[in-house]
Design an enzyme around this catalytic site. Structure first.
Site, short mmCIF file in Angstrom:
data_model
loop_
_atom_site.label_atom_id
_atom_site.label_comp_id
_atom_site.label_asym_id
_atom_site.label_seq_id
_atom_site.Cartn_x
_atom_site.Cartn_y
_atom_site.Cartn_z
N SER A 259 33.16 41.52 27.51
CA SER A 259 34.61 41.80 27.98
C SER A 259 35.57 41.70 26.72
CB SER A 259 34.90 40.76 28.99
OG SER A 259 36.37 40.79 28.85
N SER B 63 38.43 40.82 26.57
CA SER B 63 39.21 39.51 26.77
C SER B 63 38.57 38.25 26.45
CB SER B 63 39.65 39.52 28.17
OG SER B 63 40.51 40.83 28.55
N HIS C 93 46.12 38.52 46.13
CA HIS C 93 46.48 39.74 46.97
C HIS C 93 45.35 39.67 47.92
CE1 HIS C 93 47.62 43.27 48.38
NE2 HIS C 93 47.02 44.07 47.89
N GLY D 250 52.33 39.02 35.40
CA GLY D 250 51.72 37.81 34.75
C GLY D 250 52.46 37.32 33.71
N GLU E 90 54.94 48.93 47.68
CA GLU E 90 54.57 49.76 46.53
C GLU E 90 54.68 51.19 46.82
OE1 GLU E 90 51.25 46.55 45.07
OE2 GLU E 90 50.61 48.27 46.04
#
Length: 337
Positions: free
Chosen positions: A51, A53, A108, A134, A195
């Protein structure tokens, strides 16, 4: 009326001796992990091998391991990756380590409400859903404030699942602003509806239709962009600050009169009927099925075609030219990172 909890209603000690695994380190993931750590909670970040991240999370002081190892070592597992990827990750990396008394958390309700993830009965299933992106969850926490959150309990295996959810809400700063109690069903269906019918689908279609109406009538595309797209932020900021009344106080009498008399012409009964159809498709699972089928297709031809078509619309082309005039623009940071 649904209850609203504040920081005085929350006890961070409910997480004091627990390890929280944050699965994913994107917009929400990084904010949750860093805020919880700075609230004194033990946090590990779960990512897939390779990843991009991984290094970033380590540089920011996080303990990082694979999602499976994080789930194995955690008492509370918060899943913060894309909806369409959650079920597969859960099956492969979380379910084998979801032992009795652990807590599975979401921001969610999609995968729980539509049955994509079916946890065992002996674990807590909770939701803490910040009502903001975020980076705002993070910046408001650092400012000593917070972004309001929704909290819900789907399964209460330990008898204190709500207390755990409220402790988490406090840990990320949300309880400073308020934690509204809800359900997975309500959060999922209202979020998808907002949305589709208003925030993304409705607003973008409305602005684009306005832009097209003006340009087709022979007006300069840059004028059309300023009037139908650029100024949307100015109006929304006023509404965000002080509601419709505050916005109407701040605009001209001409604009306010046009609001009252022409708005209902544009958004008439037929639009509301279409909204009801959208809501029905959400409630009966039709949209979820359609979305998951599209995301499950390896090439995602339809989704990518829609994305390409939207990016080539004239309002996007002229928009780049207009936004280049903004001295405050930080478009590259949003789009390219």
């Amino acid at each position: 009326m649904q209850r609203i909890f504040y920081q005085q209603d929350c006890n961070l000690d409910k997480l004091k001796d627990k390890t929280v695994a944050i699965i994913g380190y994107g917009s929400q993931g990084h904010a949750h992990a860093l805020n919880l750590m700075e609230s004194g909670i033990k946090v590990i970040v779960g990512l897939y091998e390779g990843s991009k991240s991984w290094e970033k999370a380590e540089q920011q002081g996080c303990t990082v391991m694979t999602a499976a190892d994080a789930a194995k070592n955690a008492d509370l597992i918060m899943i913060l990756i894309n909806d369409e990827k959650q079920a597969k990750l859960y099956k492969e990396s979380i379910e084998p380590y979801l032992t009795e008394g652990k807590t599975l958390a979401f921001a969610h309700g999609f995968n729980i409400h539509f049955g994509c993830i079916r946890p065992p009965k002996n674990v807590n299933v909770i939701m803490i859903a910040p009502k903001g992106p975020g980076h705002t969850v993070r910046s408001e926490y650092l400012a000593g404030k917070g972004v309001p959150v929704l909290v819900a309990v789907e399964q209460d295996a330990t008898g204190d699942a709500l207390d755990i959810a409220l402790a988490y809400a406090l840990g990320i700063g949300g309880a400073r602003a308020g934690a509204l109690e809800t359900t997975f069903r309500t959060e999922t269906e209202t979020d998808l509806f907002g949305e589709q019918a208003v925030l993304c689908g409705g607003v973008c279609a409305l602005m684009q239709a306005g832009f097209e109406t003006l340009t087709e009538a022979g007006y300069d595309a840059r004028n059309a962009y300023f009037e139908c797209i650029h100024e949307m932020k100015l109006i929304v900021d006023l509404i965000y600050q002080s509601g419709f009344e505050g916005m109407r106080y701040s605009v001209s009498n001409t604009a306010e009169y046009g609001d009252y008399t022409r708005g209902p012409v544009i958004i008439g009964p037929e639009v509301k009927q279409n909204m009801k159809k959208i809501l029905k498709d959400i409630q009966d699972g039709s949209f979820a099925k359609e979305f998951l089928l599209e995301m499950g297709a390896g090439d995602q031809v339809h989704f990518n075609a829609l994305r390409k078509l939207a990016s080539e619309h004239p309002c996007e082309v002229v928009g780049k030219e207009v936004r280049a005039m903004y001295s405050w623009s930080d478009e590259d940071k949003l789009v390219n990172n």
